[in-house]
Design a protein around this motif. Structure first.
Motif, PDB file in Angstrom:
ATOM      1  N   TYR A  40       3.629   8.931 -12.131  1.00 29.66           N
ATOM      2  CA  TYR A  40       2.982   9.655 -11.062  1.00 29.66           C
ATOM      3  C   TYR A  40       3.192   8.955  -9.859  1.00 29.66           C
ATOM      4  O   TYR A  40       2.782   7.842  -9.841  1.00 29.66           O
ATOM      5  N   LEU A  41       3.935   9.631  -8.625  1.00 31.36           N
ATOM      6  CA  LEU A  41       3.883   9.040  -7.379  1.00 31.36           C
ATOM      7  C   LEU A  41       2.734   9.352  -6.727  1.00 31.36           C
ATOM      8  O   LEU A  41       2.734  10.493  -6.062  1.00 31.36           O
ATOM      9  N   SER A  42       1.913   8.272  -6.233  1.00 36.22           N
ATOM     10  CA  SER A  42       0.487   8.625  -5.586  1.00 36.22           C
ATOM     11  C   SER A  42       0.533   8.591  -4.183  1.00 36.22           C
ATOM     12  O   SER A  42       1.219   7.521  -3.548  1.00 36.22           O
ATOM     13  N   PHE A  43      -0.026   9.461  -3.568  1.00 37.63           N
ATOM     14  CA  PHE A  43      -0.551   9.098  -2.031  1.00 37.63           C
ATOM     15  C   PHE A  43      -1.029   7.590  -1.911  1.00 37.63           C
ATOM     16  O   PHE A  43      -1.639   7.173  -2.919  1.00 37.63           O
ATOM     17  N   SER A  44      -0.799   7.115  -0.789  1.00 38.94           N
ATOM     18  CA  SER A  44      -1.214   5.643  -0.492  1.00 38.94           C
ATOM     19  C   SER A  44      -2.581   5.290  -0.893  1.00 38.94           C
ATOM     20  O   SER A  44      -3.559   5.932  -0.333  1.00 38.94           O
ATOM     21  N   SER A  45      -2.813   4.312  -1.425  1.00 36.71           N
ATOM     22  CA  SER A  45      -4.208   3.752  -1.790  1.00 36.71           C
ATOM     23  C   SER A  45      -4.905   3.332  -0.531  1.00 36.71           C
ATOM     24  O   SER A  45      -5.943   3.095  -0.376  1.00 36.71           O
ATOM     25  N   GLY A  46      -4.153   3.101   0.662  1.00 32.95           N
ATOM     26  CA  GLY A  46      -4.597   2.337   1.896  1.00 32.95           C
ATOM     27  C   GLY A  46      -5.309   3.604   2.812  1.00 32.95           C
ATOM     28  O   GLY A  46      -5.833   3.654   3.754  1.00 32.95           O
TER      29      GLY A  46
END
Length: 309
Positions: free
Chosen positions: A87-93
């Motif tokens: 899973y390539l996730s949207f930034s945790s920032g």
């Protein structure tokens, strides 16, 4: 032969048709608008113009992180395929969704779920995330293993460069993405703010330009400055929030500046659009290592440790 499942989320803002493949899963982020609950499906269920016209008329959509039940359902589905998954996730920032994914997977593993699932915080958003996803799909289709694909993505994300302009900073201010003082100053000076995503996946104001034409020129100049000279990937993503004529003009400027560019024009989806507002333009490409674009604090820390500037 594809050796694994690949999961991407709607915040990558890629054209929907690029994400249609067996074994490729699209995770839809939620948003609220005019009292209704919706999922970002990359404008499959509504037109971009309708969404942004509503914002122009005063609608103020809000977004939230992907809820844990959605991740639990996804991970169970992935495990049922019997194949490893990435899973390539949207930034945790910029969102708590990555952390929710980590918690959901941990919970299922404690319950006995036996599945090889790799979670990758891309530290990217919108078409910057799209640049990484676009190439990851290529690597995935070539048969890269789940472990290798996850390792590749964790390193490659730092070489994705981007810059974008917005009509004004008020939408970003309302969403809590930038301080109110910055938004007020930008509006008072009547400038087009230029922003990027730093190595930690957070928004950073990189400059200003007076007027859209100068801002578009600045996007092209930034691309020429930071593009990778030895990179073999010529794909450049151009994102726009319901300003297709400007996107076409930006495409022409980029191709004129560098004939090797392979441009892909993308609509900025409703979740990202909720924060940037109509009129946003962006350029995403493979370029310099963001970890080498040090902040003043980084440089001071290196000096204290006796490192180089």
């Amino acid at each position: 032969m594809r050796t694994c499942n690949l999961v991407v989320d709607s915040c990558c803002d890629l054209p929907y048709e690029l994400l249609e493949a067996d074994g490729l899963y699209l995770l839809n982020f939620p948003y609220l608008m005019d009292g209704g609950s919706f999922f970002d499906d990359l404008f499959q269920s509504r037109k971009p113009q309708d969404f942004y016209d509503a914002m122009r008329k005063g609608s103020a959509p809000t977004t939230s992180q992907v809820p844990m039940p959605q991740f639990l359902e996804l991970f169970r589905s992935l495990a049922a395929t019997g194949r490893p998954s990435v899973y390539l996730s949207f930034s945790s920032g910029l969102s708590g969704s990555y952390d929710a994914a980590v918690l959901a997977l941990s919970q299922l593993q404690e319950e006995g779920l036996d599945a090889e699932i790799y979670l990758v915080d891309t530290h990217l958003a919108s078409i910057a995330e799209g640049v990484l996803v676009h190439e990851a799909i290529h690597q995935w289709k070539r048969g890269m293993s789940a472990a290798d694909l996850a390792a590749w993505a964790r390193e490659a994300c730092y070489f994705v460069n981007e810059q974008f302009m917005v009509e004004d900073l008020d939408t970003l201010r309302r969403g809590g993405r930038i301080p109110s003082t910055v938004a007020v100053a930008g509006t008072a000076l009547d400038v087009k703010p230029l922003l990027a995503i730093d190595k930690d996946g957070r928004l950073a104001v990189t400059g200003v330009a007076r007027g859209r034409k100068k801002a578009m020129k600045a996007l092209v100049e930034d691309f020429l400055k930071r593009k990778s000279e030895d990179n073999q990937i010529s794909t450049v993503l151009i994102g726009h929030a319901d300003c297709p004529k400007d996107a076409q003009k930006l495409k022409e400027l980029l191709v004129k500046a560098d004939e090797s560019v392979i441009p892909v024009i993308c609509n900025i989806g409703p979740v990202i659009g909720s924060h940037v507002g109509p009129g946003m333009l962006a350029v995403g490409f493979w370029g310099q290592d963001k970890r080498e674009n040090l902040s003043l604090a980084d440089k001071i820390a290196r000096k204290v440790k006796g490192g180089r500037d």
